[in-house]
Design a protein around this motif. Structure first.
Motif, PDB file in Angstrom:
ATOM      1  N   MET A   1       0.847  -1.181   0.000  1.00  0.00           N
ATOM      2  CA  MET A   1       0.000   0.000   0.000  1.00  0.00           C
ATOM      3  C   MET A   1       0.886   1.234   0.000  1.00  0.00           C
ATOM      4  O   MET A   1       1.889   1.270   0.698  1.00  0.00           O
ATOM      5  CB  MET A   1      -0.868   0.038   1.249  1.00  0.00           C
ATOM      6  N   ASP A   2       0.465   2.206  -0.747  1.00  0.00           N
ATOM      7  CA  ASP A   2       1.243   3.433  -0.731  1.00  0.00           C
ATOM      8  C   ASP A   2       0.643   4.419   0.274  1.00  0.00           C
ATOM      9  O   ASP A   2      -0.453   4.221   0.799  1.00  0.00           O
ATOM     10  CB  ASP A   2       1.352   4.043  -2.130  1.00  0.00           C
ATOM     11  N   LEU A   3       1.397   5.460   0.544  1.00  0.00           N
ATOM     12  CA  LEU A   3       1.019   6.437   1.551  1.00  0.00           C
ATOM     13  C   LEU A   3      -0.325   7.085   1.233  1.00  0.00           C
ATOM     14  O   LEU A   3      -1.157   7.271   2.129  1.00  0.00           O
ATOM     15  CB  LEU A   3       2.114   7.502   1.670  1.00  0.00           C
ATOM     16  N   GLU A   4      -0.570   7.433  -0.004  1.00  0.00           N
ATOM     17  CA  GLU A   4      -1.826   8.093  -0.371  1.00  0.00           C
ATOM     18  C   GLU A   4      -3.032   7.192  -0.116  1.00  0.00           C
ATOM     19  O   GLU A   4      -4.090   7.663   0.307  1.00  0.00           O
ATOM     20  CB  GLU A   4      -1.786   8.556  -1.826  1.00  0.00           C
ATOM     21  N   TYR A   5      -2.878   5.898  -0.375  1.00  0.00           N
ATOM     22  CA  TYR A   5      -3.959   4.939  -0.117  1.00  0.00           C
ATOM     23  C   TYR A   5      -4.281   4.903   1.379  1.00  0.00           C
ATOM     24  O   TYR A   5      -5.445   4.913   1.776  1.00  0.00           O
ATOM     25  CB  TYR A   5      -3.541   3.558  -0.621  1.00  0.00           C
ATOM     26  N   ILE A   6      -3.247   4.865   2.195  1.00  0.00           N
ATOM     27  CA  ILE A   6      -3.434   4.827   3.649  1.00  0.00           C
ATOM     28  C   ILE A   6      -4.066   6.128   4.134  1.00  0.00           C
ATOM     29  O   ILE A   6      -4.997   6.116   4.940  1.00  0.00           O
ATOM     30  CB  ILE A   6      -2.093   4.563   4.370  1.00  0.00           C
ATOM     31  N   LYS A   7      -3.585   7.258   3.632  1.00  0.00           N
ATOM     32  CA  LYS A   7      -4.137   8.547   4.036  1.00  0.00           C
ATOM     33  C   LYS A   7      -5.606   8.666   3.639  1.00  0.00           C
ATOM     34  O   LYS A   7      -6.408   9.237   4.387  1.00  0.00           O
ATOM     35  CB  LYS A   7      -3.320   9.686   3.439  1.00  0.00           C
ATOM     36  N   GLU A   8      -5.974   8.145   2.482  1.00  0.00           N
ATOM     37  CA  GLU A   8      -7.376   8.163   2.068  1.00  0.00           C
ATOM     38  C   GLU A   8      -8.223   7.344   3.041  1.00  0.00           C
ATOM     39  O   GLU A   8      -9.314   7.754   3.429  1.00  0.00           O
ATOM     40  CB  GLU A   8      -7.524   7.616   0.644  1.00  0.00           C
ATOM     41  N   PHE A   9      -7.723   6.183   3.464  1.00  0.00           N
ATOM     42  CA  PHE A   9      -8.434   5.361   4.443  1.00  0.00           C
ATOM     43  C   PHE A   9      -8.604   6.115   5.756  1.00  0.00           C
ATOM     44  O   PHE A   9      -9.659   6.065   6.384  1.00  0.00           O
ATOM     45  CB  PHE A   9      -7.685   4.053   4.682  1.00  0.00           C
ATOM     46  N   LEU A  10      -7.559   6.828   6.169  1.00  0.00           N
ATOM     47  CA  LEU A  10      -7.590   7.576   7.427  1.00  0.00           C
ATOM     48  C   LEU A  10      -8.357   8.892   7.304  1.00  0.00           C
ATOM     49  O   LEU A  10      -8.639   9.531   8.314  1.00  0.00           O
ATOM     50  CB  LEU A  10      -6.165   7.891   7.890  1.00  0.00           C
ATOM     51  N   LYS A  11      -8.658   9.295   6.074  1.00  0.00           N
ATOM     52  CA  LYS A  11      -9.274  10.600   5.806  1.00  0.00           C
ATOM     53  C   LYS A  11      -8.356  11.728   6.282  1.00  0.00           C
ATOM     54  O   LYS A  11      -8.785  12.696   6.907  1.00  0.00           O
ATOM     55  CB  LYS A  11     -10.659  10.724   6.446  1.00  0.00           C
ATOM     56  N   VAL A  12      -7.067  11.599   5.956  1.00  0.00           N
ATOM     57  CA  VAL A  12      -6.063  12.607   6.274  1.00  0.00           C
ATOM     58  C   VAL A  12      -5.705  13.310   4.969  1.00  0.00           C
ATOM     59  O   VAL A  12      -5.224  12.674   4.032  1.00  0.00           O
ATOM     60  CB  VAL A  12      -4.802  11.961   6.908  1.00  0.00           C
ATOM     61  N   TYR A  13      -5.946  14.620   4.925  1.00  0.00           N
ATOM     62  CA  TYR A  13      -5.744  15.365   3.685  1.00  0.00           C
ATOM     63  C   TYR A  13      -4.662  16.433   3.821  1.00  0.00           C
ATOM     64  O   TYR A  13      -4.706  17.464   3.165  1.00  0.00           O
ATOM     65  CB  TYR A  13      -7.071  15.991   3.239  1.00  0.00           C
ATOM     66  N   PHE A  14      -3.704  16.179   4.691  1.00  0.00           N
ATOM     67  CA  PHE A  14      -2.573  17.077   4.871  1.00  0.00           C
ATOM     68  C   PHE A  14      -1.316  16.230   4.966  1.00  0.00           C
ATOM     69  O   PHE A  14      -1.388  15.018   5.126  1.00  0.00           O
ATOM     70  CB  PHE A  14      -2.755  17.951   6.128  1.00  0.00           C
ATOM     71  N   GLU A  22       3.778   6.612   7.736  1.00  0.00           N
ATOM     72  CA  GLU A  22       4.681   5.608   7.152  1.00  0.00           C
ATOM     73  C   GLU A  22       5.266   4.712   8.243  1.00  0.00           C
ATOM     74  O   GLU A  22       5.396   3.507   8.052  1.00  0.00           O
ATOM     75  CB  GLU A  22       5.782   6.288   6.354  1.00  0.00           C
ATOM     76  N   LEU A  23       5.613   5.295   9.383  1.00  0.00           N
ATOM     77  CA  LEU A  23       6.107   4.504  10.512  1.00  0.00           C
ATOM     78  C   LEU A  23       5.026   3.530  10.987  1.00  0.00           C
ATOM     79  O   LEU A  23       5.304   2.350  11.219  1.00  0.00           O
ATOM     80  CB  LEU A  23       6.528   5.410  11.662  1.00  0.00           C
ATOM     81  N   LEU A  24       3.791   4.006  11.098  1.00  0.00           N
ATOM     82  CA  LEU A  24       2.692   3.139  11.532  1.00  0.00           C
ATOM     83  C   LEU A  24       2.462   2.001  10.544  1.00  0.00           C
ATOM     84  O   LEU A  24       2.135   0.888  10.946  1.00  0.00           O
ATOM     85  CB  LEU A  24       1.403   3.945  11.719  1.00  0.00           C
ATOM     86  N   HIS A  25       2.663   2.266   9.258  1.00  0.00           N
ATOM     87  CA  HIS A  25       2.530   1.209   8.247  1.00  0.00           C
ATOM     88  C   HIS A  25       3.580   0.129   8.481  1.00  0.00           C
ATOM     89  O   HIS A  25       3.277  -1.072   8.438  1.00  0.00           O
ATOM     90  CB  HIS A  25       2.654   1.806   6.845  1.00  0.00           C
ATOM     91  N   LYS A  47      -4.158  -6.531   4.088  1.00  0.00           N
ATOM     92  CA  LYS A  47      -4.199  -5.076   3.903  1.00  0.00           C
ATOM     93  C   LYS A  47      -5.247  -4.434   4.806  1.00  0.00           C
ATOM     94  O   LYS A  47      -4.978  -3.396   5.431  1.00  0.00           O
ATOM     95  CB  LYS A  47      -4.461  -4.720   2.443  1.00  0.00           C
ATOM     96  N   LEU A  48      -6.424  -5.044   4.894  1.00  0.00           N
ATOM     97  CA  LEU A  48      -7.473  -4.496   5.757  1.00  0.00           C
ATOM     98  C   LEU A  48      -7.036  -4.515   7.220  1.00  0.00           C
ATOM     99  O   LEU A  48      -7.254  -3.548   7.952  1.00  0.00           O
ATOM    100  CB  LEU A  48      -8.775  -5.265   5.580  1.00  0.00           C
ATOM    101  N   LEU A  49      -6.417  -5.596   7.639  1.00  0.00           N
ATOM    102  CA  LEU A  49      -5.911  -5.673   9.003  1.00  0.00           C
ATOM    103  C   LEU A  49      -4.863  -4.596   9.243  1.00  0.00           C
ATOM    104  O   LEU A  49      -4.913  -3.893  10.258  1.00  0.00           O
ATOM    105  CB  LEU A  49      -5.327  -7.065   9.281  1.00  0.00           C
ATOM    106  N   ALA A  50      -3.941  -4.435   8.311  1.00  0.00           N
ATOM    107  CA  ALA A  50      -2.918  -3.399   8.456  1.00  0.00           C
ATOM    108  C   ALA A  50      -3.553  -2.018   8.544  1.00  0.00           C
ATOM    109  O   ALA A  50      -3.164  -1.200   9.391  1.00  0.00           O
ATOM    110  CB  ALA A  50      -1.923  -3.464   7.291  1.00  0.00           C
ATOM    111  N   LEU A  51      -4.529  -1.741   7.698  1.00  0.00           N
ATOM    112  CA  LEU A  51      -5.205  -0.442   7.738  1.00  0.00           C
ATOM    113  C   LEU A  51      -5.896  -0.217   9.070  1.00  0.00           C
ATOM    114  O   LEU A  51      -5.862   0.892   9.619  1.00  0.00           O
ATOM    115  CB  LEU A  51      -6.213  -0.335   6.591  1.00  0.00           C
TER     116      LEU A  51
END
Length: 86
Positions: A1-14, A22-25, A47-51
């Motif tokens: 998973m790339d950073l943007e995919y993870i941020k979209e899941f988290l709803k982080v837009y900054f 990235e550390l949490l990943h 992937k779902l578990l990691a997210l």
């Protein structure tokens, strides 16, 4: 998973938390590997578990467990058990 995919899941837009996310990943991948012996980037369940691990750690930075966090931790433990048995 790339950073943007993870941020979209988290709803982080900054971008301020990019390094932390990235550390949490990396932590999530190690957690899964330690729990079941491997992390398979192609597995939807992995992937779902990691997210979910990333989201839990990102949203609960104090590492305290309250009533709302108990359900999340139960879900994470249940997913890991299923992968261990699978």
């Amino acid at each position: 998973m790339d950073l943007e995919y993870i941020k979209e899941f988290l709803k982080v837009y900054f971008d301020d938390d990019n390094a932390y996310i990235e550390l949490l990943h990396e932590v999530a991948k190690e957690y899964i590997t330690d729990a079941i012996g491997e992390y398979d980037e192609t597995s939807a369940r992995h992937k779902l578990l990691a997210l979910n691990i990333i989201a839990n750690l990102y949203e609960n930075r104090l590492y305290t467990i309250d009533k709302s966090n108990e359900k999340v931790m139960y879900t994470i433990r249940s997913m890991i058990l299923q992968l261990q048995l699978g």
